[in-house]
Each structure stands twice: as structure tokens, then as C-alpha cells.
Design an enzyme around this catalytic site. Structure first.
Site, PDB file in Angstrom:
ATOM      1  N   ARG A  65       0.838  -1.190   0.000  1.00 50.84           N
ATOM      2  CA  ARG A  65       0.000   0.000   0.000  1.00 50.84           C
ATOM      3  C   ARG A  65       0.879   1.247   0.000  1.00 50.84           C
ATOM      4  O   ARG A  65       1.886   1.312   0.680  1.00 50.84           O
ATOM      5  CB  ARG A  65      -0.918   0.023   1.225  1.00 50.84           C
ATOM      6  N   TYR A 112      -1.596  -3.331  -6.912  1.00 52.68           N
ATOM      7  CA  TYR A 112      -1.365  -4.041  -5.651  1.00 52.68           C
ATOM      8  C   TYR A 112      -2.642  -4.128  -4.802  1.00 52.68           C
ATOM      9  O   TYR A 112      -3.340  -3.115  -4.606  1.00 52.68           O
ATOM     10  CB  TYR A 112      -0.249  -3.376  -4.818  1.00 52.68           C
ATOM     11  N   LYS A 145      -9.669  -2.442   2.022  1.00 50.29           N
ATOM     12  CA  LYS A 145      -9.329  -1.308   2.898  1.00 50.29           C
ATOM     13  C   LYS A 145     -10.124  -0.050   2.522  1.00 50.29           C
ATOM     14  O   LYS A 145     -10.553   0.705   3.378  1.00 50.29           O
ATOM     15  CB  LYS A 145      -7.829  -1.030   2.864  1.00 50.29           C
ATOM     16  N   HIS A 180     -10.045  -2.610  11.827  1.00 48.29           N
ATOM     17  CA  HIS A 180      -8.990  -3.469  11.269  1.00 48.29           C
ATOM     18  C   HIS A 180      -8.739  -4.599  12.271  1.00 48.29           C
ATOM     19  O   HIS A 180      -7.720  -4.615  12.958  1.00 48.29           O
ATOM     20  CB  HIS A 180      -7.735  -2.607  11.077  1.00 48.29           C
ATOM     21  N   SER A 215      -0.871  -3.841  10.264  1.00 46.52           N
ATOM     22  CA  SER A 215      -0.584  -4.700   9.120  1.00 46.52           C
ATOM     23  C   SER A 215       0.660  -5.555   9.373  1.00 46.52           C
ATOM     24  O   SER A 215       1.672  -5.046   9.867  1.00 46.52           O
ATOM     25  CB  SER A 215      -0.355  -3.840   7.877  1.00 46.52           C
ATOM     26  N   CYS A 256       1.195  -7.844  11.561  1.00 51.11           N
ATOM     27  CA  CYS A 256       1.539  -7.992  12.986  1.00 51.11           C
ATOM     28  C   CYS A 256       0.807  -9.149  13.649  1.00 51.11           C
ATOM     29  O   CYS A 256       0.696  -9.204  14.873  1.00 51.11           O
ATOM     30  CB  CYS A 256       1.279  -6.700  13.736  1.00 51.11           C
ATOM     31  N   ASP A 295      -9.011  -9.870   9.113  1.00 53.37           N
ATOM     32  CA  ASP A 295      -8.534  -8.523   8.802  1.00 53.37           C
ATOM     33  C   ASP A 295      -9.514  -7.398   9.140  1.00 53.37           C
ATOM     34  O   ASP A 295      -9.092  -6.330   9.532  1.00 53.37           O
ATOM     35  CB  ASP A 295      -8.171  -8.443   7.307  1.00 53.37           C
ATOM     36  N   ARG A 309       1.856 -12.232  -1.028  1.00 56.53           N
ATOM     37  CA  ARG A 309       0.570 -12.584  -0.401  1.00 56.53           C
ATOM     38  C   ARG A 309      -0.111 -13.717  -1.155  1.00 56.53           C
ATOM     39  O   ARG A 309       0.265 -14.068  -2.270  1.00 56.53           O
ATOM     40  CB  ARG A 309      -0.340 -11.357  -0.388  1.00 56.53           C
TER      41      ARG A 309
HETATM   42  P1  GTP Z   1      -2.226  -7.836   7.384  1.00 51.42           P
HETATM   43  O1  GTP Z   1      -2.783  -8.853   6.453  1.00 51.42           O
HETATM   44  O2  GTP Z   1      -1.110  -7.047   6.747  1.00 51.42           O
HETATM   45  O3  GTP Z   1      -3.239  -6.938   7.995  1.00 51.42           O
HETATM   46  O4  GTP Z   1      -1.408  -8.606   8.542  1.00 51.42           O
HETATM   47  P2  GTP Z   1      -1.751  -9.592   9.756  1.00 51.42           P
HETATM   48  O5  GTP Z   1      -1.917  -8.776  10.996  1.00 51.42           O
HETATM   49  O6  GTP Z   1      -2.837 -10.532   9.410  1.00 51.42           O
HETATM   50  O7  GTP Z   1      -0.355 -10.341   9.916  1.00 51.42           O
HETATM   51  P3  GTP Z   1       0.033 -11.891   9.839  1.00 51.42           P
HETATM   52  O8  GTP Z   1      -0.769 -12.739  10.772  1.00 51.42           O
HETATM   53  O9  GTP Z   1       0.032 -12.308   8.423  1.00 51.42           O
HETATM   54  O10 GTP Z   1       1.535 -11.876  10.389  1.00 51.42           O
HETATM   55  C1  GTP Z   1       2.569 -11.194   9.779  1.00 51.42           C
HETATM   56  C2  GTP Z   1       3.910 -11.692  10.216  1.00 51.42           C
HETATM   57  O11 GTP Z   1       4.011 -11.781  11.637  1.00 51.42           O
HETATM   58  C3  GTP Z   1       4.205 -13.088   9.670  1.00 51.42           C
HETATM   59  O12 GTP Z   1       5.493 -13.088   9.112  1.00 51.42           O
HETATM   60  C4  GTP Z   1       4.130 -13.973  10.876  1.00 51.42           C
HETATM   61  O13 GTP Z   1       4.996 -15.053  10.763  1.00 51.42           O
HETATM   62  C5  GTP Z   1       4.483 -13.048  12.043  1.00 51.42           C
HETATM   63  N1  GTP Z   1       3.763 -13.451  13.281  1.00 51.42           N
HETATM   64  C6  GTP Z   1       2.439 -13.676  13.405  1.00 51.42           C
HETATM   65  N2  GTP Z   1       2.109 -14.047  14.672  1.00 51.42           N
HETATM   66  C7  GTP Z   1       3.261 -14.052  15.375  1.00 51.42           C
HETATM   67  C8  GTP Z   1       3.573 -14.341  16.730  1.00 51.42           C
HETATM   68  O14 GTP Z   1       2.726 -14.670  17.566  1.00 51.42           O
HETATM   69  N3  GTP Z   1       4.886 -14.226  17.099  1.00 51.42           N
HETATM   70  C9  GTP Z   1       5.850 -13.846  16.208  1.00 51.42           C
HETATM   71  N4  GTP Z   1       7.097 -13.757  16.631  1.00 51.42           N
HETATM   72  N5  GTP Z   1       5.581 -13.577  14.900  1.00 51.42           N
HETATM   73  C10 GTP Z   1       4.312 -13.667  14.494  1.00 51.42           C
HETATM   74  C1  SPV Z   2      -2.749  -4.652   5.255  1.00 52.53           C
HETATM   75  O1  SPV Z   2      -1.779  -4.072   4.746  1.00 52.53           O
HETATM   76  O2  SPV Z   2      -3.181  -4.365   6.391  1.00 52.53           O
HETATM   77  C2  SPV Z   2      -3.399  -5.766   4.543  1.00 52.53           C
HETATM   78  C3  SPV Z   2      -3.018  -6.020   3.163  1.00 52.53           C
HETATM   79  O3  SPV Z   2      -4.265  -6.410   5.101  1.00 52.53           O
HETATM   80  S1  SPV Z   2      -3.757  -4.889   2.043  1.00 52.53           S
HETATM   81  O4  SPV Z   2      -5.053  -5.421   1.650  1.00 52.53           O
HETATM   82  O5  SPV Z   2      -2.870  -4.800   0.924  1.00 52.53           O
HETATM   83  O6  SPV Z   2      -3.939  -3.605   2.694  1.00 52.53           O
HETATM   84 MN    MN Z   3      -4.731  -5.638   7.118  1.00 54.97          MN
END
Ligand code: GTP
Ligand code: SPV
Ligand code: MN
Length: 596
Positions: free
Chosen positions: A73, A201, A210, A230, A252, A254, A281, A379
Site C-alpha cells: 500500500r 497491488y 481497505k 482493522h 498490518s 503484525c 482482517d 501474499r
Molecule cells: P495484514 O494482512 O497485513 O493486515 O497482517 P496480519 O496482521 O494478518 O499479519 P500476519 O498474521 O500475516 O503476520 C505477519 C507476520 O508476523 C508473519 O510473518 C508472521 O509469521 C508473524 N507473526 C504472526 N504471529 C506471530 C507471533 O505470535 N509471534 C511472532 N514472533 N511472529 C508472528
Molecule cells: C494490510 O496491509 O493491512 C493488509 C493487506 O491487510 S492490504 O489489503 O494490501 O492492505
Molecule cells: Mn490488514
């Protein structure tokens, strides 16, 4: 207007007007049928927009590569275009609507010449649910159409809704020249309109996500008195069979996706816990006549982060993306399957990287840096129904009742593994003062700590001062508002190693959260909120070095006093628009921290 149409005059007029500006060669209405999807996929493979994958190993899966400068983004090119600048707030880039339309129009003009314009009617939320909103996206990208077919309820059913009701979000997208200098993501909340141009993207172009479900929806939600957040939504089935639902907001990349479908660790599984994924999400939440907060996930798919996804971290997602998945910016292996850093199995000896170049592990660029095979923000797009633990409540118009809300960020220091706010107002303060290290999900410096209130900084479609006020008001509408917590899975030791193993083990923390909601355990009062007695975290089967939990729950007053400065600076940006309750909470926190 061939193949499929509508009686809705407003929709017809708008499509005609946009087509006049963009000049597509053809207009195709998306009906949501399998046959049309297959046809589009075939065409996209022929045109090179998509690469077919090994259909024996990955049935229904395809690969897509975006342009190298179009991988995340672009917040600096994202605008909220309200008549008054103040309504967009200091949290948003702002442009006056007339100037914004003019600027974008010059890029949209003739942008679809030689291309087809697809008309995608879609519903965010189960079709017909009182929670749901209808949008129509016009796009010249087959990749966008195929993603929208997974991420939303798109096609005839959504279009039918518009026969009864004129309300829909007008979403216009064109790849145009995919030129970063002619890229704009514009939101016109007062016109219920989104214009996105020059990008391919996900977050910039899947306009139901979003743009509609957070930026436009948050604007509508304040007026209609609900919340667009979110947040992930998950069900935790307790040993007695009862399911409690929680919603959690992390910025994001996290950990939302991972938490939403965690696998209980053995030590806890034997007690009888099961997890049900509702969303990873976005959450739309309303107070119902019973005075409780109810939530739906407006989406129908996951657009998840690939790197780090494997059978250890997220086996449910590994299962989910075995079929019907669109992979974006990952490595293509010689056998027609895919790979990314942190994927299952052996590192492939060779492949084609996300840019389309021959790639070998350990390869270095001119400056000596190791070249990643997959983009850090690569992704996958997959239907929720593919998830082995998808909630049986996904299509229920009423959603699920929320018992707890968890805010969280990626903080190497400061924030404890978990703490509980004193009450709703304090909880809103905890959310409003969240901060997190930046990730690859947005263009910018990775690792830098920035304030990201409620994980909504890039997504709140109006002035966040009013947004905090709206949160405060929502608390007053509820009979028994959910308790608000703050989690941090990312605290590190002096060597920079994560102190907490995370992923499935996070259920140990969620168990405490639910115990607190059900008044089963006491807690320790600290200046920032309640933290657990270490003995109340069930550590069966998990060994961590001596003293780890003490470090994880430590509240270091000196560092928190330092943190106050950043909070003050952030709050001051909102001037008169910040609710006085936020300053009250700030002063009280300062007092508690300075008290011996
Ligand atoms: P968006 O789709 O961008 O909104 O992200 P999200 O919040 O759904 O993030 P996601 O669960 O995909 O995690 C992103 C990164 O954080 C990945 O590389 C995971 O491996 C890492 N991660 C997720 N949960 C944990 C955790 O509990 N501990 C650690 N150390 N890393 C984590
Ligand atoms: C984020 O960045 O928080 C996502 C991926 O969930 S996107 O849909 O590209 O914003
Ligand atoms: Mn997100």
C-alpha cells in the site's frame, strides 16, 4: 452494456459515465459464475497477467507478479477527499474533492483503451444482512476481478440487492500505465465514491477491502453508530463447549491472520479448546437490542502474508491455500509450485523470483545483500471456506457476540505480553495510544516505531479525534461492553530474540483474557492496567527459560514515562478535536506512573 445488466438507473448512468471517461473497448458484467471465472483465468494466462501453476499439486491456483514498485500500500498516495480538510484530520492526506477528481480524471481519461472494463457488483458481508454494504467496482484488471471473486460475495446476488435499494459505493479502478508517478488512491466519503488509478497491488485496488470496508465504512459507521475496524474475529470453544468470540486489532503484518486460526498447543488442547476463524482482517460491529456488541467479517476471503507461513506457524492456512488460491509475488519453482522465505520443505535449489528473474538461494545483489526469492509483502488470496476451521457462523446475518477486544502492536520493548485496561474509557485510551514497528505491508522504513491507534492509522476515513470520541460513545451504548486488552507477541530479550514463542502458544494468553472476562482470576494492578499473576498463565507443555515470564510482564515505569512524551506529541496534533477524556486518561496515567 452487453451480456448482463441492471434496471438500476443510477448504476447504469454511472457505468456509462465512467466508460465515457475511460474509453474501454468493451464492458463485461461479472455474474459470479464458475464458467465466467474460468474464462477470465484462461484469458489472463494468455495475456500474461497470470501464470498457471501445477494443477495436480495446486488445483485451481495461479501466480501473479506486480511491478517491482507496486508491492505494498502506498499511504503517501492515498487521500481522503472531504469538503473540509478538518474532517479528514491530521491522520490523513487530504485533497479538496474538486481538485482530486480533476487530477485523477486526467489519468483515468482514455486509460482503458484497448482493454475491457469489468463491472463487479459485490456485497461486503452476507448478502442481505443488515450489517452488509453493496459496492460496484469497475476495473480494467482481470487480476482484480479474480481477487474480488474470492474476497467478496460478487455477482448476480449482489446486483439483485440494487434492484431494491439505490445505495452502493461507486468504486473505480484502472491500472492505467501502472506508473508510480501517476498513482492515486482517492476516497470521497461524502460521495460514497472511491477512485484508484495507477496501481495493481491488493490494498490499493481490491476496493472492497481497505478502501470500502475500512475508510468509507468507518465514515458511514460513525454516522450510523457502529464500528468498522482493522480486526480479526475468532471463536474460542471452551472445554465446556461454549464458544466465546474475541476481536483483535494489530497493525498490518503484525499477526492477525495467525492468531485468527491458531492451533491450540498440546498442553491446552487436552483441556478441549477449539478455535473457529471468523475473519482475519476486518470486523464490522454493531450494538444490538440486547445491549451486546455483535460482529461480522465483511470479507469472504483471506489476502494473507506469505513469508513465514508454514505448517508449524499456521497449519490451517497451509491447508487453506492448497487450492483455488491466487499467489502474488512469490517464487515459482521448476515443478510449477510456489515457495517463499519461511515456507514448508526444503529451500528450492533454483526458481524464478518475484520479479521474474532466475533465482538461487543465497544469491547476492550488487551491494552484497542477499536477494529474497519472494517479496517481503508477498501474499495469497484464498476463500475462507477453504479454511479447515472456518466458523459455521460465517453466513449468519447476525454475526457473533464479542466478549473481548484486544489491541496490540509489534514492540521490541515496553509493552508487556498482555495487560487489561481498567474500563472502557481507559481501553479506548490504550487503543488510541498504540504504537508499532513498521512492516513491509506499506511502503516506508521497516522497523521504525510509529503510533498506529487501533491499528487504524492508515484506514480511518475521517478525523481520528472524532473517531476516538465515537469509540467512547459506543461504550456508552452497551449494557456490558467487552473488556479491552493490549497484547504484544514481539517483546525481545537483550539479544533481540523474541521472548515469547507466539503463534499457537498465544492461546495461553487468550485463556487468561477469557478468565478475566468471566471473573475467574484476579490480576495485578500496575500504572498501565492489570497484568496476570504468572501462576494464572497455563504453561503446561511449554518450557521457557527461568525469568522469561517476569520479563514479559514487566512494566518499567521509566520507559513508560518516556512513552508519555510520544503520546502527548501525537495527541497534540488533534488540537480541539481530541476528546477531553483522552487527556484525562493521559494525566491519570502520568500520575500513576510518577506515584511511588
Ligand atoms: P495484514 O494482512 O497485513 O493486515 O497482517 P496480519 O496482521 O494478518 O499479519 P500476519 O498474521 O500475516 O503476520 C505477519 C507476520 O508476523 C508473519 O510473518 C508472521 O509469521 C508473524 N507473526 C504472526 N504471529 C506471530 C507471533 O505470535 N509471534 C511472532 N514472533 N511472529 C508472528
Ligand atoms: C494490510 O496491509 O493491512 C493488509 C493487506 O491487510 S492490504 O489489503 O494490501 O492492505
Ligand atoms: Mn490488514
Amino acid at each position: 452494456m452487453k451480456k448482463f445488466s441492471t434496471h438500476n438507473k443510477k448504476l447504469k448512468d454511472w457505468v456509462t459515465k465512467m466508460a465515457k471517461m475511460c474509453q474501454p473497448d468493451d464492458i463485461v458484467w461479472i455474474d459470479g459464475s464458475a464458467a465466467q471465472k474460468e474464462q477470465l483465468e484462461k484469458e489472463a494466462i494468455v495475456s500474461g497477467e497470470l501464470i498457471g501453476l501445477n494443477q495436480d499439486k495446486l488445483p485451481g491456483c495461479v501466480l501473479h507478479r506486480t511491478k517491482p514498485d507496486d508491492v505494498a500500500r502506498t499511504e503517501h498516495l492515498t487521500f481522503i477527499c472531504t469538503k473540509k480538510k478538518r474532517d479528514a484530520g491530521p491522520n490523513n492526506n487530504w485533497m479538496a474533492p474538486s481538485a482530486a477528481y480533476k487530477k485523477a480524471r486526467s489519468i483515468f481519461k482514455d486509460s482503458m483503451r484497448g482493454r475491457t472494463m469489468y463491472v463487479i457488483p459485490f456485497s461486503m458481508g452476507p448478502v442481505g444482512s443488515p450489517f452488509s454494504k453493496i459496492g460496484v467496482e469497475l476495473t480494467d484488471s482481470r487480476y482484480v476481478v479474480l481477487n474480488m471473486l474470492i474476497m467478496t460475495r460478487a455477482g448476480v446476488a449482489a446486483l439483485k440487492q440494487l434492484e431494491k435499494d439505490d445505495h452502493f459505493t461507486k468504486c473505480l479502478h484502472s491500472k492505467a500505465q501502472l506508473d508510480i508517478n501517476k498513482r492515486l488512491i482517492m476516497h470521497f466519503p461524502e460521495d460514497n465514491t472511491i477512485w484508484s488509478v495507477g496501481s495493481g497491488y491488493g490494498g490499493n485496488v481490491l476496493l472492497g477491502k481497505k478502501c470500502l470496508s475500512l475508510r468509507i465504512a468507518s465514515f458511514i459507521a460513525r454516522k450510523e453508530r457502529w464500528l468498522a475496524e482493522h480486526m480479526l474475529i475468532m471463536g474460542i470453544e471452551e472445554p465446556n463447549g461454549h464458544i466465546e468470540y474475541i476481536a483483535a486489532a494489530f497493525p498490518s503484518a503484525c499477526g492477525k491472520t495467525n492468531l485468527a486460526m491458531l492451533v491450540p498447543p498440546e498442553g491446552l488442547k487436552i483441556k478441549g479448546y477449539r478455535i473457529w476463524t471468523v475473519g482475519d482482517d476486518i470486523a464490522w460491529m454493531r450494538v444490538d437490542s440486547d445491549g451486546q456488541l455483535w460482529a461480522i467479517n465483511p470479507e469472504a476471503g483471506f489476502f494473507g502474508v506469505a513469508p513465514g507461513t508454514n505448517s508449524k506457524t499456521n497449519p490451517n492456512m497451509v491447508e487453506t491455500i492448497k487450492k483455488d488460491t491466487i499467489y502474488t509475488n512469490v517464487v515459482l519453482k521448476p515443478d510449477g509450485t510456489v515457495w517463499w522465505e519461511g515456507a514448508d520443505g526444503e529451500v528450492p535449489a533454483e526458481g524464478i523470483d518475484w520479479i521474474g528473474r532466475p533465482w538461487k538461494p543465497g544469491m547476492k545483489d550488487a551491494s552484497g545483500k542477499v536477494v529474497l526469492g519472494a517479496n517481503a509483502n508477498s501474499r495469497f488470496t484464498a476463500p475462507i471456506v477453504n479454511c479447515p476451521i472456518a466458523s459455521f457462523r460465517l453466513e449468519q446475518h447476525h454475526g457473533v457476540p464479542i466478549s473481548a477486544i484486544i489491541f496490540g502492536g509489534r514492540r521490541a520493548h515496553l509493552a508487556p505480553l498482555i495487560y487489561e485496561s481498567f474500563n472502557w474509557q481507559h481501553g479506548v485510551f490504550v487503543g488510541a495510544t498504540m504504537a508499532s514497528e513498521r512492516t513491509a505491508a506499506q511502503v516506508g522504513a521497516v522497523g521504525e516505531v510509529r503510533r498506529d491507534p487501533m491499528a487504524m492509522l492508515p484506514f480511518c476515513g475521517y478525523n481520528m479525534g472524532s473517531y476516538f470520541g465515537h469509540w467512547l460513545n459506543m461504550g456508552k451504548k452497551m449494557k456490558k461492553p467487552p473488556k479491552i486488552f493490549h497484547a504484544n507477541w514481539f517483546r525481545t530479550d537483550e539479544n533481540g530474540k523474541f521472548l515469547w514463542p507466539g503463534f499457537g502458544e498465544n492461546l495461553r494468553v487468550l485463556e487468561w483474557v477469557l478468565d478475566r472476562c468471566n471473573n475467574k482470576v484476579n490480576a495485578i494492578e500496575t500504572p498501565i492496567g492489570y497484568v496476570p499473576f504468572i501462576s494464572d498463565i497455563d504453561m503446561t507443555g511449554l518450557h521457557v527459560p527461568e525469568g522469561t515470564l517476569e520479563k514479559l510482564f514487566d512494566v518499567d515505569k521509566k520507559s513508560w514515562i518516556e512513552e508519555l512524551k510520544g503520546i502527548r506529541k501525537f495527541f497534540e496534533m488533534f488540537k480541539k478535536d481530541l476528546p477531553k477524556e483522552m487527556w484525562e486518561e493521559y494525566e491519570e496515567l502520568a500520575l500513576r506512573l510518577k506515584k511511588q
